[in-house]
Design an enzyme around this catalytic site. Structure first.
Site, short mmCIF file in Angstrom:
data_model
loop_
_atom_site.label_atom_id
_atom_site.label_comp_id
_atom_site.label_asym_id
_atom_site.label_seq_id
_atom_site.Cartn_x
_atom_site.Cartn_y
_atom_site.Cartn_z
N GLU A 21 -4.46 8.04 8.88
CA GLU A 21 -5.23 6.56 7.77
C GLU A 21 -5.19 5.61 8.68
OE1 GLU A 21 -5.65 4.65 3.20
OE2 GLU A 21 -4.12 6.01 3.77
N GLU A 75 2.30 1.87 -3.71
CA GLU A 75 0.97 2.67 -4.28
C GLU A 75 1.47 4.20 -3.85
OE1 GLU A 75 -3.15 4.06 -3.37
OE2 GLU A 75 -2.62 1.86 -2.78
N HIS A 84 1.05 -1.53 0.10
CA HIS A 84 -0.14 -0.22 -0.15
C HIS A 84 0.76 1.31 0.12
CE1 HIS A 84 -2.65 3.13 2.22
NE2 HIS A 84 -3.08 2.62 1.51
#
Length: 433
Positions: A142, A70, A67
């Site tokens: 997040e 990315e 992640h």
């Protein structure tokens, strides 16, 4: 180019594997104004133990690095990729799952330019110590946000029960602690290993001429050099009943208790059409037992044990599959007992009739055909299935040939009490002492 036409669906698919190993899939749709492109690597959050492409010893990387990678690929040396797409009138995005990472755009014009932008930014990484440290703060925020989300905690709580020794039990984004160990060097190792063209595919669907699109992609790739392709050696824990945690309960700030019951599948080597059959069988079985027209749903709802939050799913991907049934409820223990009993007593269940099965099968086919009107649906699902050897446009015939006896055989092997686990979230101060 290889060309396959699906007469019943009026769909044509062009495919070719380039010299560097990249698989290209083109699905022209001349009645659409939009084109959708998706560039996918077979690398997700569970791939945290592997042998690097230039190494001979297995390494274990921090949770959340797929992640993290990315996010970082959008950041170029002197600008970010979103600027390129905006210049050509496209919208862009990306997502990471347990097993895949995909980068995508949609546009109505400048399709060749946007296709080159998609390929170029993903294939031109730029990792710096400063950028990596900055990203840690963004992703940590997040992660903390989702830690306070009861629905998110319910889902991952169940995964921790079913897969306590598997990276599946860790949030796709990792943990605040795990991402602190990510470095530019580790990002580069993961990139070199998993972002090789031979481990990727690009799928384009929309209004374009397939021969011209294929030439655009070939020219783009011909101007780049890559390391020699090597088989990727990754390690994942074997599926086991022994490690399942049967029950866990936590407190959170919720209005009503939440319950999620899961069933862990153990035969994790299913791929291709067999995997698609599993999805069909699992989904139809759950729909027969818990669908809105089933006697169980009506009874549970009328008795106040479930509400409109009630849902169920069958989840299957590389190396894992499981069922999940969930609802908010005032009586979590009683609901757990009822759900278990429904699943374990499937053999004599009055909802498993040919009449109900035929109706559900027709409904599933209708939903699948309706989904084929969405470019995004086709692209996202097709690009994922390519890694397992299945074909999206062959799913409808698989549904059509499914019988109630197939569902019964599936239930016989799947629904075992020792494969089940329950995760419960109750209001603060409500846990039994």
């Amino acid at each position: 180019m290889n060309k396959v036409h699906y007469e019943a669906l009026n769909e044509t698919v062009y495919t070719e594997v380039l010299e560097n190993g990249l698989r290209v899939v083109l699905i022209p749709k001349d009645k659409y104004s939009k084109t959708y492109g998706i560039f996918t690597t077979d690398f997700g959050s569970i791939d945290n133990q592997f042998v690097p492409i230039n190494g001979d010893k297995e390494i274990k990387i921090p949770d959340g690095i797929a992640h993290f990678l990315e996010h970082k690929l959008f950041e170029g040396e002197d600008h970010d990729a979103f600027e390129d797409f905006a210049k050509y009138g496209a919208s862009a995005n990306a997502f990471t799952s347990f097993t895949r990472t995909s980068y995508l755009f949609s546009a109505t014009d400048n399709i060749a330019e946007n296709t080159n932008s998609l390929l170029d930014f993903v294939q031109d990484p730029h990792f710096t110590a400063e950028g990596t440290e900055k990203e840690k703060g963004i992703i940590a925020q997040e992660i903390r946000m989702y830690e306070d989300n009861p629905g998110w905690q319910l889902f991952y709580g169940l995964l921790r029960n079913l897969y306590p020794e598997h990276p599946l039990s860790v949030d796709i984004a990792g943990t605040v602690d795990s991402i602190q160990a990510i470095s530019p060097e580790l990002l580069q190792i993961c990139y070199d290993t998993f972002y090789h063209p031979s481990n990727m595919n690009i799928l384009m669907i929309g209004n374009f001429v397939p021969e011209e699109m294929m030439e655009t992609i070939k020219q783009n790739q011909a101007g780049k050099t890559f390391l020699p392709a090597k088989p990727i050696r990754r390690t994942l824990p074997p599926a086991s009943i022994q490690d399942i945690i049967p029950y866990k309960e936590i407190e959170m700030d919720v209005q009503r208790p939440k319950v999620m019951l899961g069933v862990k599948g153990l035969d994790t080597d299913v791929t291709g059409n067999q995997a698609e059959k599993y999805k069909i069988y699992g989904s139809l079985l759950l729909e027969l037992l818990f669908g809105r027209s089933s006697t169980h749903f009506i009874e549970l709802y009328d008795n106040g044990l479930i509400d409109d939050s009630f849902g169920y799913s069958f989840n299957l991907d590389r190396s894992f599959h499981f069922m999940a049934v969930e609802s908010d409820t005032e009586e979590p223990k009683l609901l757990e007992e009822k759900l278990k009993r429904i699943l374990l007593d499937w053999e004599t269940d009055a909802n498993l009739t040919n009449e109900k099965f035929d109706l559900l099968k027709k409904s599933m086919i209708g939903e699948q055909l309706q989904a084929f009107n969405s470019l995004e649906y086709i692209a996202n699902h097709y690009s994922t299935l390519l890694f397992s050897g299945a074909e999206l446009f062959e799913v409808v015939p698989l549904i059509e040939e499914t019988s109630l006896e197939d569902i019964r055989r599936f239930a016989q092997g799947y629904l075992k009490e020792q494969s089940m686990s329950t995760y419960v979230i109750v209001q603060k101060g409500a846990m039994q002492q």
